[in-house]
Design a protein around this motif. Structure first.
Motif, PDB file in Angstrom:
ATOM      1  N   MET A 130      96.898  17.132 -19.401  1.00 30.43           N
ATOM      2  CA  MET A 130      96.970  18.535 -19.751  1.00 30.43           C
ATOM      3  C   MET A 130      95.657  19.221 -19.398  1.00 30.43           C
ATOM      4  O   MET A 130      94.582  18.796 -19.801  1.00 30.43           O
ATOM      5  CB  MET A 130      97.268  18.710 -21.236  1.00 30.43           C
ATOM      6  CG  MET A 130      97.511  20.160 -21.632  1.00 30.43           C
ATOM      7  SD  MET A 130      97.808  20.368 -23.417  1.00 30.43           S
ATOM      8  CE  MET A 130      99.396  19.510 -23.575  1.00 30.43           C
ATOM      9  N   VAL A 173      91.284  24.834 -26.049  1.00 29.56           N
ATOM     10  CA  VAL A 173      91.655  24.114 -24.837  1.00 29.56           C
ATOM     11  C   VAL A 173      90.459  23.379 -24.273  1.00 29.56           C
ATOM     12  O   VAL A 173      90.535  22.214 -23.893  1.00 29.56           O
ATOM     13  CB  VAL A 173      92.224  25.085 -23.783  1.00 29.56           C
ATOM     14  CG1 VAL A 173      92.305  24.418 -22.424  1.00 29.56           C
ATOM     15  CG2 VAL A 173      93.611  25.546 -24.198  1.00 29.56           C
ATOM     16  N   GLU A 204      99.586  29.545 -26.116  1.00 28.26           N
ATOM     17  CA  GLU A 204     100.736  29.967 -26.912  1.00 28.26           C
ATOM     18  C   GLU A 204     100.669  31.478 -27.106  1.00 28.26           C
ATOM     19  O   GLU A 204      99.580  32.049 -27.209  1.00 28.26           O
ATOM     20  CB  GLU A 204     100.731  29.296 -28.283  1.00 28.26           C
ATOM     21  CG  GLU A 204     100.946  27.806 -28.250  1.00 28.26           C
ATOM     22  CD  GLU A 204     100.896  27.188 -29.645  1.00 28.26           C
ATOM     23  OE1 GLU A 204     100.596  27.941 -30.614  1.00 28.26           O
ATOM     24  OE2 GLU A 204     101.152  25.990 -29.771  1.00 28.26           O
ATOM     25  N   THR A 230     101.942  25.658 -20.319  1.00 28.32           N
ATOM     26  CA  THR A 230     101.175  24.411 -20.297  1.00 28.32           C
ATOM     27  C   THR A 230     101.053  23.938 -18.854  1.00 28.32           C
ATOM     28  O   THR A 230     102.064  23.812 -18.159  1.00 28.32           O
ATOM     29  CB  THR A 230     101.865  23.317 -21.131  1.00 28.32           C
ATOM     30  OG1 THR A 230     102.074  23.800 -22.462  1.00 28.32           O
ATOM     31  CG2 THR A 230     101.002  22.061 -21.179  1.00 28.32           C
ATOM     32  N   ALA A 237     105.076  29.162 -24.677  1.00 28.04           N
ATOM     33  CA  ALA A 237     103.751  28.701 -24.267  1.00 28.04           C
ATOM     34  C   ALA A 237     103.754  28.398 -22.783  1.00 28.04           C
ATOM     35  O   ALA A 237     104.798  28.154 -22.172  1.00 28.04           O
ATOM     36  CB  ALA A 237     103.343  27.460 -25.055  1.00 28.04           C
ATOM     37  N   THR A 273      96.496  25.250 -21.735  1.00 25.20           N
ATOM     38  CA  THR A 273      97.698  25.650 -22.466  1.00 25.20           C
ATOM     39  C   THR A 273      97.436  26.959 -23.202  1.00 25.20           C
ATOM     40  O   THR A 273      96.293  27.248 -23.578  1.00 25.20           O
ATOM     41  CB  THR A 273      98.139  24.547 -23.455  1.00 25.20           C
ATOM     42  OG1 THR A 273      99.411  24.902 -24.014  1.00 25.20           O
ATOM     43  CG2 THR A 273      97.131  24.382 -24.584  1.00 25.20           C
ATOM     44  N   ASP A 305     106.656  24.589 -20.462  1.00 19.05           N
ATOM     45  CA  ASP A 305     106.462  25.627 -21.473  1.00 19.05           C
ATOM     46  C   ASP A 305     106.015  24.997 -22.785  1.00 19.05           C
ATOM     47  O   ASP A 305     105.208  24.075 -22.801  1.00 19.05           O
ATOM     48  CB  ASP A 305     107.690  26.510 -21.616  1.00 19.05           C
ATOM     49  CG  ASP A 305     108.943  25.731 -22.002  1.00 19.05           C
ATOM     50  OD1 ASP A 305     108.860  24.503 -22.195  1.00 19.05           O
ATOM     51  OD2 ASP A 305     110.009  26.356 -22.131  1.00 19.05           O
ATOM     52  N   GLU A 306     106.559  25.455 -23.924  1.00 14.85           N
ATOM     53  CA  GLU A 306     106.024  25.022 -25.211  1.00 14.85           C
ATOM     54  C   GLU A 306     106.261  23.545 -25.513  1.00 14.85           C
ATOM     55  O   GLU A 306     105.571  22.958 -26.350  1.00 14.85           O
ATOM     56  CB  GLU A 306     106.575  25.894 -26.357  1.00 14.85           C
ATOM     57  CG  GLU A 306     107.894  25.459 -26.957  1.00 14.85           C
ATOM     58  CD  GLU A 306     109.088  25.753 -26.061  1.00 14.85           C
ATOM     59  OE1 GLU A 306     110.198  25.310 -26.387  1.00 14.85           O
ATOM     60  OE2 GLU A 306     108.930  26.432 -25.026  1.00 14.85           O
ATOM     61  N   ALA A 364     105.493  21.158 -23.636  1.00 10.89           N
ATOM     62  CA  ALA A 364     104.306  20.455 -23.115  1.00 10.89           C
ATOM     63  C   ALA A 364     104.628  19.009 -22.756  1.00 10.89           C
ATOM     64  O   ALA A 364     103.868  18.087 -23.050  1.00 10.89           O
ATOM     65  CB  ALA A 364     103.169  20.520 -24.132  1.00 10.89           C
TER      66      ALA A 364
END
Length: 230
Positions: A145, A12, A150, A137, A135, A148, A63-64, A66
């Motif tokens: 971003m 990240v 996972e 995010t 995830a 994040t 969430d995943e 993003a």
């Protein structure tokens, strides 16, 4: 592929170094609970390991996927002080115990579920819930971003955060209602909440988490000064 908290956090920092300030990069996900036996809903915890307060006004969650188009605003927390851990939960508009749209009531319900959480900032979002193999995010006020993470992305079975932290990848769901707590050095960078584990305590369902409990700064993972990506 299973990713550790350590590896994800370092990735990240590299990924957002050109768009996130050093202060923003000091934020770390230090807990996630993706399954609740009853309401209140899931949550994640953010801890500021930096030396200055972090302003998260205008930040949002997805969430995943993003996808900023699907991101929901973070509400109720604007500033995270150095060393402070704050909790963000999913606001459940369809809570059978409180069917009216009542954010203040939901926050009170969440606090009561976890023993009051005196002195802890509790915020919420109205976005997607956290499920198996999901995830977290976060986007900053400029829609870039910022962080994040996972979890539970195992094969052939995806898992909730508690089982992911425990290393369960067989779908047995032994720890699905427990949270995963940040613990550098553990196999996936976190451990499953339980009696006596890193300040864990039981909620009114008897499940364990440590929302709002301050996390000691891991010196080897201090992320307040990211380097630019190559």
């Amino acid at each position: 592929m299973l990713k550790t908290f350590t590896r994800m956090l370092l990735l990240v920092v590299a990924a957002v170094a050109t768009q996130a300030s050093p202060v923003e990069a000091a934020l770390t996900f230090t807990e996630v609970r993706s399954k609740a036996a009853t309401d209140p809903e899931d949550y994640f915890e953010l801890t500021n390991f930096g030396s200055a307060a972090v302003d998260i006004t205008g930040w949002s969650f997805d969430d995943e996927s993003a996808d900023i188009a699907d991101a929901a605003p973070l509400v109720g927390v604007s500033t995270i002080a150095p060393g402070e851990s704050v909790v963000i939960f999913q606001l459940d508009e369809n809570d059978p115990n409180d069917p009216a749209y009542d954010p203040a009531g939901e926050v009170a319900l969440f606090r009561g579920f976890w023993g009051g959480l005196a002195g802890v900032q509790v915020g919420y979002h109205g976005g997607a819930g956290l499920g198996k193999g999901d995830a977290i995010t976060l986007f900053d006020a400029a829609n870039a971003m910022a962080l994040t993470l996972e979890y539970g992305m195992t094969s052939p079975e995806q898992t909730h955060a508690g089982d992911w932290a425990a290393g369960n990848a067989d779908g047995s769901d032994l720890f699905e209602n427990q949270s995963a707590i940040y613990a550098p050095g553990a196999p996936v960078g976190c451990v499953t909440a339980g009696l006596g584990v890193l300040g864990s305590f039981a909620n009114t369902d008897g499940d364990y988490g440590s929302p709002g409990v301050a996390i000691p700064e891991p010196a080897i993972l201090r992320l307040s000064s990211p380097t630019s990506s190559s």
